[in-house]
Design an enzyme around this catalytic site. Structure first.
Site, PDB file in Angstrom:
ATOM      1  N   CYS A 133       0.847  -1.192   0.000  1.00  0.00           N
ATOM      2  CA  CYS A 133       0.000   0.000   0.000  1.00  0.00           C
ATOM      3  C   CYS A 133       0.881   1.239   0.000  1.00  0.00           C
ATOM      4  O   CYS A 133       2.042   1.192   0.405  1.00  0.00           O
ATOM      5  CB  CYS A 133      -0.857   0.031   1.264  1.00  0.00           C
ATOM      6  SG  CYS A 133      -2.215  -1.146   1.230  1.00  0.00           S
ATOM      7  N   CYS A 137      -2.339   2.018   6.889  1.00  0.00           N
ATOM      8  CA  CYS A 137      -3.354   2.497   7.823  1.00  0.00           C
ATOM      9  C   CYS A 137      -3.129   1.799   9.164  1.00  0.00           C
ATOM     10  O   CYS A 137      -2.962   0.578   9.206  1.00  0.00           O
ATOM     11  CB  CYS A 137      -4.750   2.161   7.314  1.00  0.00           C
ATOM     12  SG  CYS A 137      -5.101   2.835   5.697  1.00  0.00           S
ATOM     13  N   ARG A 142      -5.689  -6.284   7.998  1.00  0.00           N
ATOM     14  CA  ARG A 142      -4.644  -7.252   7.623  1.00  0.00           C
ATOM     15  C   ARG A 142      -3.307  -6.805   8.207  1.00  0.00           C
ATOM     16  O   ARG A 142      -2.258  -6.948   7.585  1.00  0.00           O
ATOM     17  CB  ARG A 142      -4.570  -7.370   6.104  1.00  0.00           C
ATOM     18  CG  ARG A 142      -5.906  -7.778   5.537  1.00  0.00           C
ATOM     19  CD  ARG A 142      -5.896  -8.146   4.066  1.00  0.00           C
ATOM     20  NE  ARG A 142      -7.282  -8.428   3.670  1.00  0.00           N
ATOM     21  CZ  ARG A 142      -7.943  -7.752   2.732  1.00  0.00           C
ATOM     22  NH1 ARG A 142      -7.360  -6.779   2.068  1.00  0.00           N
ATOM     23  NH2 ARG A 142      -9.196  -8.054   2.472  1.00  0.00           N
ATOM     24  N   ASP A 338     -17.966  -7.767  10.520  1.00  0.00           N
ATOM     25  CA  ASP A 338     -17.401  -8.886   9.764  1.00  0.00           C
ATOM     26  C   ASP A 338     -17.130  -9.990  10.781  1.00  0.00           C
ATOM     27  O   ASP A 338     -16.326  -9.813  11.704  1.00  0.00           O
ATOM     28  CB  ASP A 338     -16.125  -8.438   9.031  1.00  0.00           C
ATOM     29  CG  ASP A 338     -15.990  -9.119   7.677  1.00  0.00           C
ATOM     30  OD1 ASP A 338     -16.558 -10.217   7.507  1.00  0.00           O
ATOM     31  OD2 ASP A 338     -15.310  -8.556   6.799  1.00  0.00           O
ATOM     32  N   LYS A 345     -19.833 -10.644   6.359  1.00  0.00           N
ATOM     33  CA  LYS A 345     -20.353  -9.396   6.914  1.00  0.00           C
ATOM     34  C   LYS A 345     -21.796  -9.574   7.376  1.00  0.00           C
ATOM     35  O   LYS A 345     -22.619 -10.085   6.632  1.00  0.00           O
ATOM     36  CB  LYS A 345     -20.286  -8.306   5.848  1.00  0.00           C
ATOM     37  CG  LYS A 345     -18.871  -8.054   5.370  1.00  0.00           C
ATOM     38  CD  LYS A 345     -18.851  -7.065   4.230  1.00  0.00           C
ATOM     39  CE  LYS A 345     -17.461  -6.899   3.660  1.00  0.00           C
ATOM     40  NZ  LYS A 345     -17.002  -8.089   2.891  1.00  0.00           N
TER      41      LYS A 345
HETATM   42  C1  PLP Z   1     -16.407  -8.080   1.820  1.00  0.00           C
HETATM   43  C2  PLP Z   1     -16.051  -9.296   1.081  1.00  0.00           C
HETATM   44  C3  PLP Z   1     -16.643  -9.569  -0.150  1.00  0.00           C
HETATM   45  C4  PLP Z   1     -17.664  -8.663  -0.796  1.00  0.00           C
HETATM   46  O1  PLP Z   1     -18.786  -8.516  -0.022  1.00  0.00           O
HETATM   47  P1  PLP Z   1     -19.994  -7.619  -0.562  1.00  0.00           P
HETATM   48  O2  PLP Z   1     -20.947  -7.647   0.573  1.00  0.00           O
HETATM   49  O3  PLP Z   1     -20.491  -8.301  -1.797  1.00  0.00           O
HETATM   50  O4  PLP Z   1     -19.454  -6.263  -0.857  1.00  0.00           O
HETATM   51  C5  PLP Z   1     -16.273 -10.722  -0.804  1.00  0.00           C
HETATM   52  N1  PLP Z   1     -15.377 -11.581  -0.264  1.00  0.00           N
HETATM   53  C6  PLP Z   1     -14.816 -11.347   0.932  1.00  0.00           C
HETATM   54  C7  PLP Z   1     -13.847 -12.337   1.469  1.00  0.00           C
HETATM   55  C8  PLP Z   1     -15.122 -10.193   1.629  1.00  0.00           C
HETATM   56  O5  PLP Z   1     -14.533  -9.957   2.819  1.00  0.00           O
END
Ligand code: PLP
Length: 448
Positions: A133, A137, A142, A338, A345
């Site tokens: 990057c 941040c 990660r 998450d 999520k």
């Molecule tokens: C966030 C994420 C996505 C995408 O999620 P959306 O809700 O479709 O934006 C896909 N794969 C992983 C591993 C993620 O963490």
């Protein structure tokens, strides 16, 4: 920051070329600041011996890198409370690893079938095409990996990821992530996007990048023109605070939006940085003004080194409560946690459904009004055995046929652009196109 300080900063970093090349993103990367004495010197601040020792110890575990541009946004007079500084500069609290904190809370490494791919959801994958990057941040989820494998994977590694996508027709959405995918050169990214374009089942590509925030000069006209050749491309960026908007970041967003790229933003809720409804309201308003749709508000992950940034979940709910109804629905992100362990999520909302019985629900609105919605007296549920051809809904998924005029009607219809109909094989038209001239808009094929 005022012009003289900007000039000083540029010249302190590179006496000969700094001022002239400030807006050159490669110059910015070459002059990223990665040690404490440089930050002290450039901001004109001083840490005492004890603080310095603790910061150095923090850096040995979690390194530092700030673009000169992002550093220039810090208010040096009040750096301890500055949201830019707090996101970019280490604190010794990063070494307070709590019980329950994890190196890889989202199990991204475990859910990885081949290097660089995380396949968690049924129809989409995360493809990490960069392991570096422009700025590190402090709240990176990660964090375990920041700085330890600072490189851009070669074509061989990326080919394995591309093969995985090619071999899995369920993947219709590919998220390019990293690191920051815009650390790649335009040509390299162009190659990846071309490979993805050639896979028929990949319907959309999304890019996750913080460049518009930390190094907006990366968003050149050339980059926008290249991305535009690979539509449909979506791009999500990562503004966390209204102070991150500048003339340059606005210009970067405008370039991307003008290239037809739908823009989204993912914010992380960070204690001491943006855990305030007023700050968040200002942030989402600035986003939509710049054609960026607030997409997610993330609860801070349980990664090692982030405990000082975490807030209770109630803070996120309070923020969403202060947005829904109070401002445009377009400006309200989905607040998500998450799930630790790789569950993906999970959206979290204030409670609007406050009671119900068999034919009424009781709801409350953002003002506190309590209301009822009466459900239909009868509802015939559709029995579903997935035998869609025999379903009484007779659901159609194919695209509708658009009305087209036929024959002479084409010449009479205002909605049709044809100006003449010419029989197929007309030799006059044949001669014309042989001479290299463009044929007129004429319709000649049988059946039209
Ligand atoms: C966030 C994420 C996505 C995408 O999620 P959306 O809700 O479709 O934006 C896909 N794969 C992983 C591993 C993620 O963490």
């Amino acid at each position: 920051m005022d012009e003289t300080r900007h000039r000083d900063l540029a010249e302190q970093l590179d006496e000969e070329q700094g001022y002239r090349r400030w807006r050159d993103w490669r110059w910015q990367l070459q002059h990223s600041v990665s040690d404490i004495p440089s930050v002290e010197e450039l901001l004109g601040i001083r840490f005492d011996q004890r603080q310095r020792g603790r910061l150095e110890a923090t850096l040995r575990r979690f390194p530092l890198s700030i673009t000169p541009y992002y550093l220039s946004l810090v208010d040096a007079e009040d750096f301890q409370n500055d949201p830019i500084f707090l996101q970019a500069f280490p604190r010794s609290a990063e070494l307070d690893i709590l019980k329950g904190d994890m190196a890889d809370p989202l199990a991204e490494d475990r859910d990885s079938p081949v290097e660089g791919i995380t396949h968690r959801y049924p129809d989409r994958v995360l493809f990490q095409v960069s392991n570096t990057c422009s700025m590190y941040c402090r709240h990176c989820t990660r964090k375990r990996r920041v700085g330890d494998r600072d490189y851009i994977p070669g074509r061989e590694v990326l080919r394995a990821g591309l093969d995985y996508i090619r071999d899995h027709p369920v993947v219709r959405d590919v998220l390019l992530s990293g690191g920051d995918p815009l650390m790649l050169s335009d040509d390299y990214l162009d190659w990846i996007l071309s490979e993805l374009d050639a896979i028929p089942h990949v319907e959309i590509v999304r890019i996750g990048t913080r460049m518009p925030v930390v190094l907006p000069y990366r968003v050149t006209d050339d980059l926008a023109a290249m991305l535009k050749r690979h539509h449909p491309i979506y791009l999500n960026t990562h503004f966390n605070h209204p102070r991150e908007f500048t003339a340059s970041s606005r210009q970067a967003l405008a370039r991307l939006a003008d290239a037809g790229i739908p823009l989204g933003n993912q914010t992380v809720l960070l204690a001491g940085v943006n855990d305030c409804p007023r700050i968040m309201r200002s942030l989402v308003h600035k986003l939509v003004q710049n054609r960026v749709r607030p997409y997610y508000l993330y609860q801070c992950d349980m990664s090692e080194g982030l405990s000082h940034f975490r807030t209770p979940v109630g803070k996120g709910i309070e923020i969403i409560e202060s947005l829904i109804g109070h401002t445009s629905g377009l400006a309200v992100p989905t607040y998500v946690i998450d799930a630790p362990g790789g569950g993906g999520k999970i959206p979290v909302m204030p409670q609007y459904l406050i009671s119900w019985n068999t034919n009424r629900v009781v709801l409350r609105n953002f003002e506190g009004v309590i209301t009822t919605y009466k459900e239909p007296d009868s509802y015939r549920p559709v029995f579903c055995d997935r035998d869609c051809d025999n379903c009484r809904l007779s659901l159609k998924l194919e695209e509708a046929e658009e009305y087209k005029a036929l024959g002479i009607e084409k010449l009479l219809a205002d909605h049709d652009a044809a100006v003449s109909l010419v029989p197929a094989g007309n030799p006059r038209i044949g001669r014309r196109s042989e001479n290299g001239a463009e044929p007129e808009r004429e319709e000649s094929s049988p059946g039209t």
